[in-house]
Scaffold this motif. Structure first.
Motif, mmCIF file in Angstrom:
data_model
loop_
_atom_site.group_PDB
_atom_site.id
_atom_site.type_symbol
_atom_site.label_atom_id
_atom_site.label_comp_id
_atom_site.label_asym_id
_atom_site.label_seq_id
_atom_site.Cartn_x
_atom_site.Cartn_y
_atom_site.Cartn_z
ATOM 1 N N ILE A 33 13.963 -63.080 4.217
ATOM 2 C CA ILE A 33 15.329 -62.799 3.236
ATOM 3 C C ILE A 33 14.868 -61.859 2.420
ATOM 4 O O ILE A 33 13.908 -62.188 1.504
ATOM 5 N N SER A 34 14.938 -60.515 2.301
ATOM 6 C CA SER A 34 14.783 -59.656 1.127
ATOM 7 C C SER A 34 15.728 -59.749 -0.123
ATOM 8 O O SER A 34 17.132 -59.574 0.279
ATOM 9 N N PRO A 35 15.299 -59.990 -1.025
ATOM 10 C CA PRO A 35 15.969 -60.278 -2.394
ATOM 11 C C PRO A 35 16.760 -58.980 -2.726
ATOM 12 O O PRO A 35 16.212 -57.918 -2.640
ATOM 13 N N VAL A 36 18.028 -59.084 -3.266
ATOM 14 C CA VAL A 36 18.716 -57.820 -3.637
ATOM 15 C C VAL A 36 19.166 -58.155 -5.207
ATOM 16 O O VAL A 36 19.610 -59.201 -5.636
ATOM 17 N N PRO A 37 18.589 -57.434 -6.233
ATOM 18 C CA PRO A 37 18.842 -57.689 -7.910
ATOM 19 C C PRO A 37 20.202 -57.507 -8.062
ATOM 20 O O PRO A 37 21.094 -56.795 -7.398
ATOM 21 N N HIS A 38 20.487 -58.022 -9.129
ATOM 22 C CA HIS A 38 21.843 -58.006 -9.796
ATOM 23 C C HIS A 38 22.950 -58.668 -9.000
ATOM 24 O O HIS A 38 24.142 -58.253 -9.313
ATOM 25 N N LYS A 44 20.870 -65.151 -1.744
ATOM 26 C CA LYS A 44 19.460 -65.145 -1.907
ATOM 27 C C LYS A 44 18.938 -63.755 -1.150
ATOM 28 O O LYS A 44 17.849 -63.524 -1.497
ATOM 29 N N GLY A 45 19.794 -62.977 -0.861
ATOM 30 C CA GLY A 45 19.204 -61.393 -0.305
ATOM 31 C C GLY A 45 19.882 -61.241 1.071
ATOM 32 O O GLY A 45 21.028 -61.720 1.285
ATOM 33 N N HIS A 52 21.763 -56.699 12.640
ATOM 34 C CA HIS A 52 22.868 -56.230 11.849
ATOM 35 C C HIS A 52 22.258 -56.598 10.344
ATOM 36 O O HIS A 52 21.629 -57.866 10.385
ATOM 37 N N LEU A 53 22.659 -56.159 9.452
ATOM 38 C CA LEU A 53 22.076 -56.515 8.052
ATOM 39 C C LEU A 53 23.141 -57.776 7.628
ATOM 40 O O LEU A 53 24.353 -57.498 7.658
ATOM 41 N N VAL A 54 22.709 -58.702 7.281
ATOM 42 C CA VAL A 54 23.524 -59.895 6.894
ATOM 43 C C VAL A 54 23.274 -60.504 5.792
ATOM 44 O O VAL A 54 22.031 -60.831 5.132
ATOM 45 N N PRO A 55 23.898 -60.523 4.527
ATOM 46 C CA PRO A 55 23.672 -61.198 3.325
ATOM 47 C C PRO A 55 23.596 -62.543 3.420
ATOM 48 O O PRO A 55 24.487 -63.367 4.250
ATOM 49 N N VAL A 56 22.845 -63.388 2.718
ATOM 50 C CA VAL A 56 22.531 -64.879 2.926
ATOM 51 C C VAL A 56 22.785 -65.411 1.831
ATOM 52 O O VAL A 56 22.444 -65.151 0.695
#
Length: 161
Positions: A33-38, A44-45, A52-56
């Motif tokens: 899981i790659s974190p995404v700021p803000h 969680k990222g 596919h890119l999936v937000p977690v």
């Protein structure tokens, strides 16, 4: 609501919840899981799921404002949203069960906007399982429009390279 259907049951803080299996794309181990700021704390990222890119999203953080500890039994339920796929971190997936619509009771308290994603409570022989409407669930969360935009930008960047 349909007459009956299959639901995947999972646990959050010793409570049981269910999601219509038709909305579940995959059940995966938690990986990379790659974190995404803000973004809100419950995001969680992002991760890569089936290309596919999936937000977690951490469902324990959403429901109880506590982060879920990532352990071996933790899974990501990859769900089909209205505009994009997303993953829900859950403590474990217990089982798949059949629930008929007459077993799901509407609770007046759940009509409140913040709880509008709770379709009702399935009463199964003294076992109470909260049924979640995933379409309503994603609409009640702050930051989902930003996440959708972010995912679309990443997709465009990937296609350009």
């Amino acid at each position: 609501m349909k007459e009956s259907g299959k639901y995947i049951v999972f646990r959050v803080n010793n409570e049981e919840y269910a999601i219509d299996i038709d909305r579940v794309i995959a059940i995966e181990r938690v990986e990379n899981i790659s974190p995404v700021p803000h973004l809100p704390s419950y995001v969680k990222g992002i991760t890569l799921s089936r290309g596919h890119l999936v937000p977690v999203l951490d469902i324990k953080d959403i429901f109880y404002h506590q982060s879920l500890a990532i352990e071996d039994e933790v899974r990501t339920l990859v769900l089909q949203g209205e505009g994009f796929e997303y993953g829900l971190l859950v403590a474990d997936t217990k089982e798949i069960i059949e629930i008929s619509s007459n077993q799901i009771e509407k609770i007046d308290l759940l009509a409140h906007f913040e709880l509008s994603y709770m379709a009702g409570v399935a009463n199964l022989n003294a076992r109470l399982i909260t049924v979640i409407d995933t379409a309503a669930f994603i609409r009640t969360l702050e930051g989902m429009e930003e996440i959708d935009s972010y995912i679309n930008e990443l997709k465009q960047e990937q296609q350009a390279t």
